[in-house]
Design a protein around this motif. Structure first.
Motif, PDB file in Angstrom:
ATOM      1  N   LEU A  52       4.122  26.969 -12.579  1.00  0.00           N
ATOM      2  CA  LEU A  52       5.152  26.048 -11.857  1.00  0.00           C
ATOM      3  C   LEU A  52       4.414  25.149 -10.875  1.00  0.00           C
ATOM      4  O   LEU A  52       4.950  23.785 -11.009  1.00  0.00           O
ATOM      5  N   SER A  56       0.431  20.006 -10.440  1.00  0.00           N
ATOM      6  CA  SER A  56       0.184  19.466  -9.221  1.00  0.00           C
ATOM      7  C   SER A  56      -0.903  19.911  -8.625  1.00  0.00           C
ATOM      8  O   SER A  56      -1.724  19.123  -7.790  1.00  0.00           O
ATOM      9  N   GLU A 113       7.000  20.237  -1.809  1.00  0.00           N
ATOM     10  CA  GLU A 113       7.716  19.203  -3.010  1.00  0.00           C
ATOM     11  C   GLU A 113       8.965  19.926  -3.721  1.00  0.00           C
ATOM     12  O   GLU A 113       9.759  19.127  -4.320  1.00  0.00           O
ATOM     13  N   ARG A 114       8.861  21.143  -3.896  1.00  0.00           N
ATOM     14  CA  ARG A 114       9.900  21.696  -4.766  1.00  0.00           C
ATOM     15  C   ARG A 114      10.645  22.511  -3.596  1.00  0.00           C
ATOM     16  O   ARG A 114      11.490  23.369  -4.254  1.00  0.00           O
ATOM     17  N   GLN A 117      14.465  22.392  -4.952  1.00  0.00           N
ATOM     18  CA  GLN A 117      14.581  23.089  -6.206  1.00  0.00           C
ATOM     19  C   GLN A 117      15.077  24.686  -6.087  1.00  0.00           C
ATOM     20  O   GLN A 117      15.720  24.983  -6.741  1.00  0.00           O
TER      21      GLN A 117
END
Length: 348
Positions: A52, A56, A113-114, A117
């Motif tokens: 995931l 990054s 950042e996720r 989600q």
């Protein structure tokens, strides 16, 4: 003649220069039991995080050696679940304490950042109905889209003389507003509010309120305790129940709302950096807020991977000041009408 050496980076002295990846620690070399006891999660979960977050965490760097995404994630998980930068943990994966700190920062930002989600309300009709059905199965409370509450996380005093982070107990903290579903998965998490703000004020200023008031969730509501004001989309308990229907409503409300208290205990137990047992988060309010949100993201991902939200024991180090609830009654006549209709329809 001795030549003085300036020690700039422990990793540089240990491993030399070059854009190679630091892979001293191998997941396949240790057991699942070791991973769970040291980093809080099993191999499959850690491998998922590597997939995931790998892109990054593999940014170009001019440092001595690039630390692999796998090692960065292990370092961050070690901090989140233990609450400290332990030397033995850094030694186990082959990095210095300074590098441990950088890894925590990198992984935290990648998770933040996720956040959208993994932390959000369901949108399709079937998922919303399933959400309501799950809540109804707990104590017979209909139309519930989530339970909301606030929890405090202790932080170090900001460098500036800012009293806005001093809570009712005289401690510096962030007041975090969260909503969860019947399983304990978070549907909303706002982790940046100063600790001096009471829960009611936090909700009043929160993005959550704007979301519910602008998107007009007329087909359901959140449940909040007596620290919040009754709204058309937020059902609170009655302060002084008098009829059998009102007592039944309050009991169903309490049993359903208890889910978020259990969720708070589980998050603190799983992520010991938040529970106060190792002291306060030694970061600025902004960085502390990001660490809390990163733990919230990991909490939801762990649920998706079948790691039982209720399996962790409760911790006794809750840095949450007790709210002195004021006997607030809503002046919103429409909200009062909706609650009264709920009483008559489902609890009479």
């Amino acid at each position: 003649m001795a030549v003085p050496i300036a020690v700039l980076d422990c990793d540089l002295l240990l491993y030399g220069r070059g854009h190679r990846t630091l892979d001293r620690f191998k997941l396949e070399d240790v057991t699942d039991e070791y991973l769970v006891s040291t980093y809080g999660f099993p191999r499959q979960f850690i491998c998922y995080l590597v997939d995931l977050l790998g892109a990054s965490l593999s940014r170009p760097t001019q440092r001595s050696r690039a630390i692999s995404p796998e090692t960065q994630i292990l370092a961050a998980l070690g901090f989140y679940t233990s609450g400290s930068f332990q030397t033995r943990m850094g030694d186990a994966i082959g990095i210095s304490q300074a590098s441990m700190s950088r890894c925590v920062a990198n992984v935290t930002e990648a998770l933040v950042e996720r956040a959208s989600q993994f932390i959000h309300f369901p949108e399709d009709e079937a998922a919303v109905q399933s959400l309501k059905d799950d809540f109804y199965g707990l104590a017979g409370m209909p139309g519930v889209l989530g339970v909301v509450d606030c929890t405090h996380v202790a932080i170090k005093a900001p460098n500036a003389e800012d009293l806005s982070y001093v809570n009712r107990k005289g401690l510096h903290s962030l007041n975090c507003l969260m909503v969860c579903d019947a399983r304990g998965a978070l549907l909303s998490a706002e982790t940046h509010w100063p600790g001096s703000l009471p829960d009611c004020t936090v909700l009043q200023q929160a993005a959550l309120t704007r979301q519910f008031e602008t998107e007009l969730h007329k087909d359901g509501w959140l449940l909040g305790d007596s620290s919040f004001l009754l709204r058309t989309w937020l059902m609170t308990p009655l302060h002084i129940p008098e009829t059998p229907a009102e007592y039944r409503y309050n009991m169903a409300h309490s049993a359903t709302h208890n889910v978020i208290e259990r969720t708070f205990r589980t998050i603190r137990s799983r992520f010991r950096c938040l529970d106060g047992s190792k002291g306060t988060l030694q970061y600025s309010p902004e960085k502390s807020s990001h660490i809390i949100l990163a733990c919230c993201v990991l909490h939801n991902i762990s649920l998706e991977h079948g790691l039982d939200v209720w399996s962790s024991p409760a911790t006794g180090h809750l840095e949450q000041p007790e709210e002195e609830y004021e006997q607030m009654e809503s002046m919103d006549s429409e909200a009062c009408r909706i609650r009264q209709e709920l009483l008559l329809t489902h609890f009479s």
